[in-house]
Design an enzyme around this catalytic site. Structure first.
Site, short mmCIF file in Angstrom:
data_model
loop_
_atom_site.label_atom_id
_atom_site.label_comp_id
_atom_site.label_asym_id
_atom_site.label_seq_id
_atom_site.Cartn_x
_atom_site.Cartn_y
_atom_site.Cartn_z
NE ARG A 21 -3.93 -2.19 1.92
CZ ARG A 21 -5.01 -2.38 2.63
NH1 ARG A 21 -5.21 -1.71 3.74
NH2 ARG A 21 -5.93 -3.24 2.24
CB SER A 134 -21.04 -12.51 11.77
OG SER A 134 -20.27 -11.53 11.12
CB SER A 186 -18.04 0.18 2.01
OG SER A 186 -16.93 -0.64 2.25
CG HIS A 214 -20.02 2.58 3.90
ND1 HIS A 214 -19.00 3.36 3.42
CD2 HIS A 214 -19.43 1.59 4.63
CE1 HIS A 214 -17.84 2.84 3.79
NE2 HIS A 214 -18.07 1.78 4.53
CB THR A 242 -18.55 6.39 10.97
OG1 THR A 242 -17.30 7.07 11.18
CG2 THR A 242 -19.04 6.71 9.56
CE LYS A 245 -15.79 5.02 6.63
NZ LYS A 245 -15.88 3.56 6.70
CB THR A 274 -9.52 5.22 24.83
OG1 THR A 274 -8.70 5.91 23.90
CG2 THR A 274 -10.97 5.35 24.42
CB THR A 360 -9.97 -4.08 1.00
OG1 THR A 360 -8.86 -3.60 1.76
CG2 THR A 360 -11.15 -3.17 1.25
C1 LIG Z 1 -15.13 2.67 7.70
C2 LIG Z 1 -15.96 1.58 8.34
C3 LIG Z 1 -16.04 1.44 9.72
C4 LIG Z 1 -15.12 2.21 10.63
O1 LIG Z 1 -15.53 3.52 10.76
P1 LIG Z 1 -14.41 4.62 11.12
O2 LIG Z 1 -15.19 5.70 11.74
O3 LIG Z 1 -13.74 4.96 9.84
O4 LIG Z 1 -13.46 3.96 12.09
C5 LIG Z 1 -16.95 0.56 10.27
N1 LIG Z 1 -17.75 -0.20 9.48
C6 LIG Z 1 -17.67 -0.14 8.13
C7 LIG Z 1 -18.58 -0.99 7.32
C8 LIG Z 1 -16.76 0.74 7.52
O5 LIG Z 1 -16.65 0.75 6.19
#
Ligand SMILES: *Cc1c(COP(=O)(O)O)cnc(C)c1O
Length: 401
Positions: A21, A134, A186, A214, A242, A245, A274, A360
């Site tokens: 990468r 899953s 995704s 997504h 998230t 995105k 954390t 991926t």
């Molecule tokens: C990107 C992604 C995540 C992780 O989200 P981040 O906020 O980027 O850590 C979780 N699930 C899926 C399906 C993703 O594509």
């Protein structure tokens, strides 16, 4: 052990397979998305693979909220959530997320990855005798969470309601069960039958856990995701999302019942041990969610851009893969060619699309994954189609997916 020799050999193997990468060294320019500066070449380029799906990462309302929060509250939160790191910005963000998803409560994590890992590991490990179901194409963060939960696990065929029902029917009805899947996948851009999967899960007494990473910001009347679009929010026990995105920042969350959220808050190491997100991130996220909730025009334009791009690629006889969403994968099927196609787009056309290779996607499933945004113009789309046509003519890549 020759440590350095080991690292070098293993990295050499990645290179030989064409899946080492290389990161593009970019400088995003606020206000001119999807244009960015590529530091390696010194050229302005057009980004075609960003997950800042609707450009909220540069939105003036988001930037203003973040500036204001930094000036009022400073840079960091100053602690873990339990020890001085819960600011009023965090409280407000969790209320905003709960309201977006029409759930009683929400809990924020430092990323979507951490949200999945922490929530799934906690639920799977703490509920006595839990069995996890899953989807075969679930994201790495969910797989890791389930693995760390160490519960009995069954993988059902991707988006396959009959296979899920078959597996659930074999289990002891008394044991707790968790059915885990995504809404928009995704890499292929397909969408799960959320309502049907939830109905089957509930018939067998299972809880449902849906990753809407997504889809949040992008689908549904107020951008709460595909469950909202399909009118099945009530059937989803736990929604995970998230802030990085569609909402354009960083951070992740789960939303659901008060008891479930309180349980994860109280037991998940990935939440407890954390430091919490900076206040400015929370302020930016609240501004982004509020804006996006009423931004139907952005969502409509996003879908329109994706439909136009798919149509133009098909007309140009390029191997666009079938997709039910805003994600537009173009099939290559070879790691080396995928990297070469990406390099040629950048060098010859100043277009940036990162190659997507194993792990991926499966071996032989290598592709270019295009993410059109409302900010990509007609001219951007025509330039991309012409550039891909040029690259496909130069490289021995198949025309059919
Ligand atoms: C990107 C992604 C995540 C992780 O989200 P981040 O906020 O980027 O850590 C979780 N699930 C899926 C399906 C993703 O594509």
């Amino acid at each position: 052990m020759d440590y350095e020799g080991f690292f070098k050999t293993r990295l050499g193997a990645l290179r030989a397979e064409g899946r080492y990468r290389v990161f593009a060294d970019l400088e995003r320019k606020a206000g001119s998305f999807p244009q960015a500066l590529d530091h390696q070449s010194g050229k302005d380029i057009t980004v075609w693979c960003s997950n800042d799906y609707i450009g909220m990462g540069q939105h003036p309302a988001v930037r203003a909220a973040m500036h204001e929060a930094i000036d009022r509250a400073g840079a960091g939160a100053g602690g873990t959530r339990n020890i001085s790191g819960t600011t009023h910005y965090h409280v407000q963000l969790e209320q905003e997320l709960a309201s977006l998803h029409e759930k009683p409560a929400a809990l924020v994590f430092t990323s979507g990855y951490v949200a999945n890992e922490a929530a799934l590991a906690t639920l799977a490990s703490q509920m006595p005798g839990c069995i996890v179901y899953s989807d075969a194409l679930n994201h790495a963060s969910m797989i890791e969470g389930i693995r760390h939960g160490r519960a009995e696990k069954h993988i059902f065929k991707h988006n396959d309601t009959a296979d899920l029902a078959r597996l659930l029917a074999q289990a002891d009805p008394a044991r707790p069960k968790l059915v885990v899947f995504e809404s928009v996948y995704s890499m292929d851009g397909d969408i799960a039958p959320i309502g049907e999967l939830c109905d089957i899960a509930h018939r067998y007494g299972a809880m449902t856990y849906l990753d809407e990473v997504h889809a949040v910001g992008l689908y549904g009347a107020k951008g709460a995701g595909v469950a909202e679009r399909d009118g099945v929010v009530d059937k989803v026990d736990i929604i995970q999302g998230t802030l990085a995105k569609g909402f354009g920042l960083i951070g992740g969350y789960v939303a659901g019942s008060t008891g479930m959220v309180d349980f994860i808050r109280s037991h998940a190491p990935g939440f407890i041990f954390t430091s919490s997100l900076p206040p400015a991130i929370c302020a930016g996220a609240v501004a982004s969610i509020r804006y996006v909730k009423s931004a139907r025009d952005l969502r409509e334009r996003h879908q329109e851009r994706a439909a136009l791009l798919k149509r133009r690629l098909r007309e140009a006889n390029l191997p666009v893969m079938p997709s039910a969403s805003h994600i537009v994968p173009v099939f290559v099927g070879n790691a080396q060619l995928c990297k070469e196609a990406s390099d040629a787009l950048m060098e010859r056309h100043s277009i940036y699309v990162q190659p997507i290779n194993y792990p991926t996607v499966p071996h032989g499933g290598e592709r270019l994954r295009l993410t059109p945004t409302p900010q990509h113009s007609d001219a951007d789309i025509e330039k991309l189609v012409a550039a891909l046509t040029d690259v496909w003519a130069r490289l021995p890549i198949r025309r059919v997916a």
